[in-house]
Design an enzyme around this catalytic site. Structure first.
Site, PDB file in Angstrom:
ATOM      1  N   ASP A   6       0.921  -0.869  -0.177  1.00  0.00           N
ATOM      2  CA  ASP A   6       0.107  -0.205   0.032  1.00  0.00           C
ATOM      3  C   ASP A   6       0.465   1.269  -0.144  1.00  0.00           C
ATOM      4  OD1 ASP A   6       1.180   0.282   2.752  1.00  0.00           O
ATOM      5  OD2 ASP A   6      -1.194   0.630   3.609  1.00  0.00           O
ATOM      6  N   ASP A  63       1.620   4.448   1.976  1.00  0.00           N
ATOM      7  CA  ASP A  63       1.070   5.079   3.092  1.00  0.00           C
ATOM      8  C   ASP A  63       1.778   6.990   3.622  1.00  0.00           C
ATOM      9  OD1 ASP A  63       0.614   2.435   4.968  1.00  0.00           O
ATOM     10  OD2 ASP A  63       2.811   2.404   4.485  1.00  0.00           O
ATOM     11  N   ASP A 108      -3.073   4.388   2.439  1.00  0.00           N
ATOM     12  CA  ASP A 108      -3.736   4.547   3.985  1.00  0.00           C
ATOM     13  C   ASP A 108      -3.016   6.160   4.529  1.00  0.00           C
ATOM     14  OD1 ASP A 108      -4.386   2.107   4.726  1.00  0.00           O
ATOM     15  OD2 ASP A 108      -2.419   1.418   5.831  1.00  0.00           O
TER      16      ASP A 108
HETATM   17  N1  CTP Z   1       0.651   0.649  11.624  1.00  0.00           N
HETATM   18  C1  CTP Z   1       0.180   0.883  12.304  1.00  0.00           C
HETATM   19  N2  CTP Z   1      -1.227   0.774  12.733  1.00  0.00           N
HETATM   20  C2  CTP Z   1      -1.925  -0.112  12.166  1.00  0.00           C
HETATM   21  C3  CTP Z   1      -1.184  -0.488  10.304  1.00  0.00           C
HETATM   22  C4  CTP Z   1       0.103  -0.079  10.721  1.00  0.00           C
HETATM   23  O1  CTP Z   1       0.452   2.372  13.632  1.00  0.00           O
HETATM   24  N3  CTP Z   1      -2.999  -0.700  11.906  1.00  0.00           N
HETATM   25  C5  CTP Z   1       1.830   0.778  11.410  1.00  0.00           C
HETATM   26  C6  CTP Z   1       3.142   0.200  11.015  1.00  0.00           C
HETATM   27  O2  CTP Z   1       3.608  -0.273  12.330  1.00  0.00           O
HETATM   28  C7  CTP Z   1       3.743   0.762  10.260  1.00  0.00           C
HETATM   29  C8  CTP Z   1       3.163   1.451   9.301  1.00  0.00           C
HETATM   30  O3  CTP Z   1       1.681   0.877   9.695  1.00  0.00           O
HETATM   31  O4  CTP Z   1       5.005   0.643  10.756  1.00  0.00           O
HETATM   32  C9  CTP Z   1       3.137   1.002   7.979  1.00  0.00           C
HETATM   33  O5  CTP Z   1       2.268  -0.179   8.104  1.00  0.00           O
HETATM   34  P1  CTP Z   1       1.927  -1.010   6.820  1.00  0.00           P
HETATM   35  O6  CTP Z   1       1.686  -0.087   4.890  1.00  0.00           O
HETATM   36  O7  CTP Z   1       1.592  -2.544   7.003  1.00  0.00           O
HETATM   37  O8  CTP Z   1       3.510  -1.610   6.458  1.00  0.00           O
HETATM   38  P2  CTP Z   1       4.358  -1.527   5.398  1.00  0.00           P
HETATM   39  O9  CTP Z   1       6.071  -1.595   6.901  1.00  0.00           O
HETATM   40  O10 CTP Z   1       4.660  -0.115   4.776  1.00  0.00           O
HETATM   41  O11 CTP Z   1       4.728  -2.613   4.742  1.00  0.00           O
HETATM   42  P3  CTP Z   1       4.171  -2.362   2.736  1.00  0.00           P
HETATM   43  O12 CTP Z   1       4.950  -2.221   2.374  1.00  0.00           O
HETATM   44  O13 CTP Z   1       4.146  -4.143   2.893  1.00  0.00           O
HETATM   45  O14 CTP Z   1       2.799  -1.931   2.817  1.00  0.00           O
HETATM   46 MN    MN Z   2       2.583   0.455   3.559  1.00  0.00          MN
HETATM   47 MN    MN Z   3      -0.144   0.516   5.269  1.00  0.00          MN
END
Ligand code: CTP
Ligand code: MN
Ligand code: MN
Length: 494
Positions: free
Chosen positions: A323, A325, A418
């Site tokens: 995703d 963020d 997000d």
């Molecule tokens: N996070 C959070 N609460 C959530 C989901 C995520 O605080 N309900 C935080 C996680 O701890 C992380 C950040 O948001 O530090 C990003 O989460 P995520 O997008 O799920 O993972 P990524 O590390 O960005 O990996 P990806 O590349 O797969 O998106």
């Molecule tokens: Mn992410």
């Molecule tokens: Mn995320």
């Protein structure tokens, strides 16, 4: 093993803190060869003079005092206790430093005569690697040398999550993370001897892979119907482990099964199934940049001066993600209120959102107190959404299509995004909390609680000893409060 004891200890220690004159010199008195009664006599004496004596050794301790021990003995005792390398972080002192300090009524300057002599480690193995035990104490680059092992351990971690065995899952993730931080490829079990966090189960898996090239447990898990179904079902946006498990027990295995069987779905899950194929495709950094520009435009249009920052995996330097963020704030406290709704409206009016669900900010310092929010979810105003990303067909479209339209044809793909809005005073904490990786975050909070007696969340840092919040404008300041070396985002890929 520790919690009960720890509670008792922190009780006496917090009592003591009120009369403590030298909180910056946490002392640990080693009982070994000294005996419990002398140790407790020295402890009482020191506390009565305002010294901070820690009952248990932790990396918060700066001065270790012992009697009739050699430096090597003390060092190996400490390392066995903690798995932490103590050689650089702590003074190993003879009781003479303690007695002089008692006489002076303050911690005297450490001199060579006080120091216990520690011989450099010489076990004939020059390449013994000193690895700290918390992931937030280490640098973990994105690209590492042991993917063949970490991929296997992380698959077992994922499988443990599917059966809601959190302890087991974290153990595998910690083991994988240690291997990610190694500066070379592992060739033999010997090389792992000095490393922390490698439990018996992880070692067994590693050994099998080193010897046979693969692990039977890993491969049979990978092939298992349950693992594959849980992976497919939890891969649907809006579907967690509980729901996926319930569906699995009903005989459902995949998104197509859900449609075929007419499984009732909530709004998020409907979107998840509808855009399943797109959302399974990794998001590239280039796509993230395009979306960044658009969200930036939205933010500037609805609230000039607002700031936006790319978070998560892309901030850590990843080239692909599941995703995108974003963290958004405004330097004028309070201006960020109501911002999320305006951004969403701007995007929706332009047909850029395929799905969105906003949750309100529910964090109030006074009401919520220092503890982290339940299940670690932080409580900013945040929006889980699915973005409609226009893709120019210039690179992917066929010649035929292009010759028909002459100009480029437009198509689109769905991308999970997000959005999080944070008040300016919490921005540093939010930045740290939303950069990840998930394990790095988890280890930061564990370090804060266990080693520093502090509570860290994506909103704030609370010092349970001093009973107040610690303010910070930058990530660097937060690391400093926590007594940690600053680790840049690109090395938080634990
Ligand atoms: N996070 C959070 N609460 C959530 C989901 C995520 O605080 N309900 C935080 C996680 O701890 C992380 C950040 O948001 O530090 C990003 O989460 P995520 O997008 O799920 O993972 P990524 O590390 O960005 O990996 P990806 O590349 O797969 O998106
Ligand atoms: Mn992410
Ligand atoms: Mn995320």
């Amino acid at each position: 093993m520790i919690p009960l004891k720890r509670r008792k200890i922190s009780h006496t220690e917090s009592h003591q803190n009120e009369s403590c004159k030298f909180p910056h010199v946490p002392i640990f008195i080693l009982e070994r060869k000294m005996g419990a009664s002398r140790r407790s006599f020295l402890t009482r004496l020191a506390r009565s003079k305002g010294f901070l004596i820690k009952e248990a050794y932790s990396s918060a301790v700066t001065h270790v005092v012992s009697e009739n021990n050699s430096g090597d003995e003390v060092q190996s005792w400490l390392e066995n206790q903690t798995g932490v390398d103590t050689s650089t972080s702590v003074h190993l002192l003879d009781v003479s430093w303690f007695t002089e300090s008692m006489a002076a009524g303050r911690p005297v300057t450490v001199q060579d005569k006080h120091r216990l002599k520690v011989n450099p480690k010489c076990n004939g193995d020059d390449n013994v690697i000193l690895m700290k035990s918390y992931a937030c104490q280490r640098r973990t680059p994105l690209k590492h040398h042991n993917l063949f092992l970490t991929e296997a351990l992380e698959l077992l971690a994922e499988n443990a999550e599917f059966s809601e065995n959190e302890g087991r899952s974290v153990a595998f993730r910690r083991a994988a993370s240690v291997l990610k931080a190694l500066p070379h490829r592992v060739h033999s079990m010997d090389e792992l001897k000095s490393l922390p966090c490698l439990g018996e189960h992880s070692q067994r898996v590693i050994k099998e892979i080193l010897e046979d090239g693969t692990s039977r447990e890993v491969e049979s898990t990978r092939q298992s119907e349950q693992f594959q179904a849980m992976k497919a079902l939890t891969g649907i946006f809006g579907v967690g482990v509980r729901t996926a498990d319930r569906w699995f027990r009903k005989g459902l295995r995949s998104p197509t099964d859900l449609i075929r069987m007419g499984q009732p779905l909530n709004r998020a899950q409907q979107a998840g199934v509808q855009y399943y194929d797109d959302l399974q495709k990794p998001v590239t950094k280039a796509e993230a940049d395009v979306i960044s520009d658009i969200v930036q435009q939205a933010v500037c249009a609805v609230l000039p001066g607002a700031e936006i920052q790319l978070m998560g995996g892309f901030r850590r330097g990843k080239e692909f993600g599941h995703d995108v963020d974003f963290l958004i704030t405004h330097p004028e406290e309070g201006k960020e209120e109501g911002l999320m709704a305006k951004i969403i409206k701007w995007l929706e009016e332009r047909g850029l959102l395929l799905y969105q669900k906003t949750t309100r900010n529910s964090y109030l310092e006074k009401m919520d107190g220092p503890a982290r929010p339940p299940n670690n979810m932080d409580r900013f105003e945040r929006c889980f959404s699915i973005f409609k990303l226009q893709i120019s067909d210039r690179s992917t479209g066929s010649h035929a299509e292009r010759s028909v339209s002459q100009s480029e044809t437009l198509s689109w793909r769905a991308v999970r995004i997000d959005l999080v809005v944070s008040p300016y005073c919490q921005f540093a904490f939010a930045t740290l909390g939303w950069t990840g990786s998930k394990l790095f975050e988890r280890e930061l909070r564990r370090w804060a609680g266990q080693e520093k007696h502090m509570s860290l969340s994506s909103h704030a840092l609370y010092d349970n000893n001093q009973k107040h919040y610690l303010r910070a404008q930058t990530e660097e300041e937060i690391f400093a409060y926590l007594g940690l070396e600053f680790i840049p985002p690109s090395e938080r890929n634990a």
